[in-house]
Design an enzyme around this catalytic site. Structure first.
Site, PDB file in Angstrom:
ATOM      1  CB  ALA A  64      17.078  18.451  -4.597  1.00 53.13           C
ATOM      2  N   GLY A 109      18.760  22.245  -7.768  1.00 53.65           N
ATOM      3  CA  GLY A 109      17.483  21.912  -8.412  1.00 53.65           C
ATOM      4  C   GLY A 109      16.653  23.144  -8.755  1.00 53.65           C
ATOM      5  CD  GLU A 112      19.929  20.493 -11.450  1.00 54.71           C
ATOM      6  OE1 GLU A 112      19.636  20.435 -10.250  1.00 54.71           O
ATOM      7  OE2 GLU A 112      20.539  19.584 -12.041  1.00 54.71           O
ATOM      8  CD  GLU A 132      23.379  20.529  -8.004  1.00 54.46           C
ATOM      9  OE1 GLU A 132      24.197  21.421  -8.325  1.00 54.46           O
ATOM     10  OE2 GLU A 132      22.206  20.527  -8.384  1.00 54.46           O
TER      11      GLU A 132
HETATM   12  C1  HXC Z   1      16.511  21.539   2.580  1.00 61.94           C
HETATM   13  C2  HXC Z   1      16.882  23.759   2.930  1.00 61.94           C
HETATM   14  C3  HXC Z   1      17.508  23.889   1.671  1.00 61.94           C
HETATM   15  C4  HXC Z   1      17.594  22.723   0.857  1.00 61.94           C
HETATM   16  C5  HXC Z   1      17.533  25.802   2.631  1.00 61.94           C
HETATM   17  N1  HXC Z   1      16.933  24.970   3.478  1.00 61.94           N
HETATM   18  N2  HXC Z   1      17.909  25.172   1.513  1.00 61.94           N
HETATM   19  N3  HXC Z   1      16.397  22.596   3.376  1.00 61.94           N
HETATM   20  N4  HXC Z   1      17.093  21.589   1.361  1.00 61.94           N
HETATM   21  N5  HXC Z   1      18.130  22.743  -0.347  1.00 61.94           N
HETATM   22  C6  HXC Z   1      16.396  25.283   4.811  1.00 61.94           C
HETATM   23  C7  HXC Z   1      17.494  25.441   5.845  1.00 61.94           C
HETATM   24  O1  HXC Z   1      17.917  24.178   6.314  1.00 61.94           O
HETATM   25  C8  HXC Z   1      16.792  26.253   6.903  1.00 61.94           C
HETATM   26  O2  HXC Z   1      15.955  25.394   7.645  1.00 61.94           O
HETATM   27  C9  HXC Z   1      15.890  27.162   6.090  1.00 61.94           C
HETATM   28  O3  HXC Z   1      15.755  26.538   4.799  1.00 61.94           O
HETATM   29  C10 HXC Z   1      16.489  28.538   5.882  1.00 61.94           C
HETATM   30  O4  HXC Z   1      17.787  28.388   5.341  1.00 61.94           O
HETATM   31  P1  HXC Z   1      19.098  29.060   5.985  1.00 61.94           P
HETATM   32  O5  HXC Z   1      20.269  28.277   5.527  1.00 61.94           O
HETATM   33  O6  HXC Z   1      18.932  29.249   7.449  1.00 61.94           O
HETATM   34  O7  HXC Z   1      19.052  30.485   5.288  1.00 61.94           O
HETATM   35  P2  HXC Z   1      20.274  31.424   4.907  1.00 61.94           P
HETATM   36  O8  HXC Z   1      21.306  31.410   5.975  1.00 61.94           O
HETATM   37  O9  HXC Z   1      19.661  32.732   4.497  1.00 61.94           O
HETATM   38  O10 HXC Z   1      20.919  30.741   3.621  1.00 61.94           O
HETATM   39  C11 HXC Z   1      20.191  30.589   2.425  1.00 61.94           C
HETATM   40  C12 HXC Z   1      20.921  29.587   1.467  1.00 61.94           C
HETATM   41  C13 HXC Z   1      21.212  28.294   2.249  1.00 61.94           C
HETATM   42  C14 HXC Z   1      22.207  30.224   0.960  1.00 61.94           C
HETATM   43  C15 HXC Z   1      19.973  29.376   0.268  1.00 61.94           C
HETATM   44  O11 HXC Z   1      19.990  27.839   2.864  1.00 61.94           O
HETATM   45  C16 HXC Z   1      21.732  27.192   1.379  1.00 61.94           C
HETATM   46  O12 HXC Z   1      22.917  27.203   1.027  1.00 61.94           O
HETATM   47  N6  HXC Z   1      20.887  26.208   1.075  1.00 61.94           N
HETATM   48  C17 HXC Z   1      21.286  25.030   0.357  1.00 61.94           C
HETATM   49  C18 HXC Z   1      21.481  25.350  -1.108  1.00 61.94           C
HETATM   50  C19 HXC Z   1      21.935  24.153  -1.892  1.00 61.94           C
HETATM   51  O13 HXC Z   1      23.017  23.592  -1.618  1.00 61.94           O
HETATM   52  N7  HXC Z   1      21.152  23.734  -2.886  1.00 61.94           N
HETATM   53  C20 HXC Z   1      21.452  22.612  -3.713  1.00 61.94           C
HETATM   54  C21 HXC Z   1      20.944  21.366  -3.116  1.00 61.94           C
HETATM   55  S1  HXC Z   1      21.455  19.979  -4.070  1.00 61.94           S
HETATM   56  P3  HXC Z   1      15.893  25.482   9.273  1.00 61.94           P
HETATM   57  O14 HXC Z   1      14.982  24.356   9.640  1.00 61.94           O
HETATM   58  O15 HXC Z   1      17.287  25.348   9.765  1.00 61.94           O
HETATM   59  O16 HXC Z   1      15.301  26.840   9.512  1.00 61.94           O
HETATM   60  C22 HXC Z   1      20.370  19.907  -5.339  1.00 61.94           C
HETATM   61  C23 HXC Z   1      20.486  18.676  -6.178  1.00 61.94           C
HETATM   62  C24 HXC Z   1      19.522  18.625  -7.317  1.00 61.94           C
HETATM   63  O17 HXC Z   1      19.583  20.758  -5.576  1.00 61.94           O
HETATM   64  C25 HXC Z   1      19.577  17.281  -7.991  1.00 61.94           C
HETATM   65  C26 HXC Z   1      19.065  16.158  -7.163  1.00 61.94           C
HETATM   66  C27 HXC Z   1      18.946  14.852  -7.927  1.00 61.94           C
END
Ligand code: HXC
Length: 258
Positions: A64, A109, A112, A132
């Site tokens: 998400a 997400g 999911e 999460e």
């Molecule tokens: C918003 C995101 C994102 C996310 C990546 N990006 N994941 N933006 N939400 N979930 C964006 C980054 O901010 C970045 O933007 C660009 O995508 C590239 O990501 P990087 O981090 O620079 O890439 P990299 O270093 O290769 O790392 C990849 C990654 C990392 C390991 C996937 O991005 C990451 O850990 N992302 C978050 C993963 C996560 O925690 N997902 C769960 C979210 S909670 P910029 O603008 O800086 O280029 C969830 C809850 C669901 O899903 C339920 C809700 C009710």
């Protein structure tokens, strides 16, 4: 649609989540668009299988959208979860078969949404996690419910408590994905499975899907009664007449019900 792409060919729709700059993270707009897109697909007789994937070679869906969630209060968080419940529930229960073609990161997400599809095929670079709790939240798009139903309870708990990222191979070993193939082959491989499914009675497949999904929420006895009822229903179809008659007459069959 701002964040989705769709191509339809040979009764297969490939729906691509397309926010590559955010690694296809799901914001509200994307979830709403997906719900509308799936609603349209449900009404179409020319689409029998939906393949859901992410744009690019790196990420299926990186979760998400954290930049949206960071501002949410409890009521907004709940509303966000309920929007996904509707869209993902549609994916899970729509009459068409849904296959997740997981082409990279399937995090939070992303994992999911893949679990809301009928089954998952992963590219060998795919990675799965429920990160999460590391963000101070819990899986809110079905992870605490669908993951323990798909893999076992202990494995689901370890993934959710540790946030560990698992490889495609490990996802295969725990039954989270059905196949692991190379990135280049992924969509064609899913299309081959889709073609096999489309060759069968599409109405029968959708009734089998209902029996499985509804039955898993029941005790065995009620599930078996549901199955007998739905089995009885299929006795009334043209496909049943054609499929069985063709077998007995030793000829090819043409199944058309949907
Ligand atoms: C918003 C995101 C994102 C996310 C990546 N990006 N994941 N933006 N939400 N979930 C964006 C980054 O901010 C970045 O933007 C660009 O995508 C590239 O990501 P990087 O981090 O620079 O890439 P990299 O270093 O290769 O790392 C990849 C990654 C990392 C390991 C996937 O991005 C990451 O850990 N992302 C978050 C993963 C996560 O925690 N997902 C769960 C979210 S909670 P910029 O603008 O800086 O280029 C969830 C809850 C669901 O899903 C339920 C809700 C009710």
């Amino acid at each position: 649609m701002n964040n989705l792409l769709m191509e339809v060919e040979n009764e297969i729709a490939v729906v691509t989540i397309n926010r590559p700059k955010a690694l296809n993270a799901l914001n509200t707009e994307t979830i709403v668009e997906l719900n509308e897109c799936l609603k349209d697909i449900e009404a179409r007789d020319d689409i029998k299988v939906v393949i859901l994937t992410g744009s690019g070679q790196k990420s299926f869906v990186a979760g998400a959208d954290i930049s949206e969630m960071v501002h949410q209060n409890p009521a907004e968080g709940r509303a966000f979860g309920l929007k996904a419940k509707e869209a993902f529930g549609r994916l899970e229960n729509m009459r068409q078969v849904t296959i997740a073609a997981v082409n990279g990161f399937a995090l939070g997400g992303g994992c999911e949404i893949s679990m809301s599809c009928d089954f998952r095929v992963a590219s060998d670079n795919a990675k799965f996690a429920q990160p999460e709790t590391g963000l101070g939240i819990i899986p809110g798009f079905g992870g605490t419910q669908r993951l323990p139903r798909l893999v076992n309870k202990g494995i689901a708990k370890e993934m959710i408590y540790t946030c560990d990222m698992i490889s495609a191979q490990r996802a295969y070993e725990i039954g989270l994905v059905n196949h692991v193939v190379s990135q280049d082959e992924l969509i064609d491989f899913c299309k081959k499975i889709a073609a096999k499914i489309i060759d069968k009675g599409s109405y029968a497949v959708s009734i089998a899907k209902q029996a499985i999904n509804m039955g898993l929420d029941m005790d065995l006895n009620n599930g078996l009664t549901l199955e007998a009822n739905l089995f009885g229903l299929t006795m009334s179809t043209n496909d049943k007449k054609e499929g069985m008659t063709a077998f007995l007459e030793k000829r090819g069959r043409t199944l058309t019900d949907f």
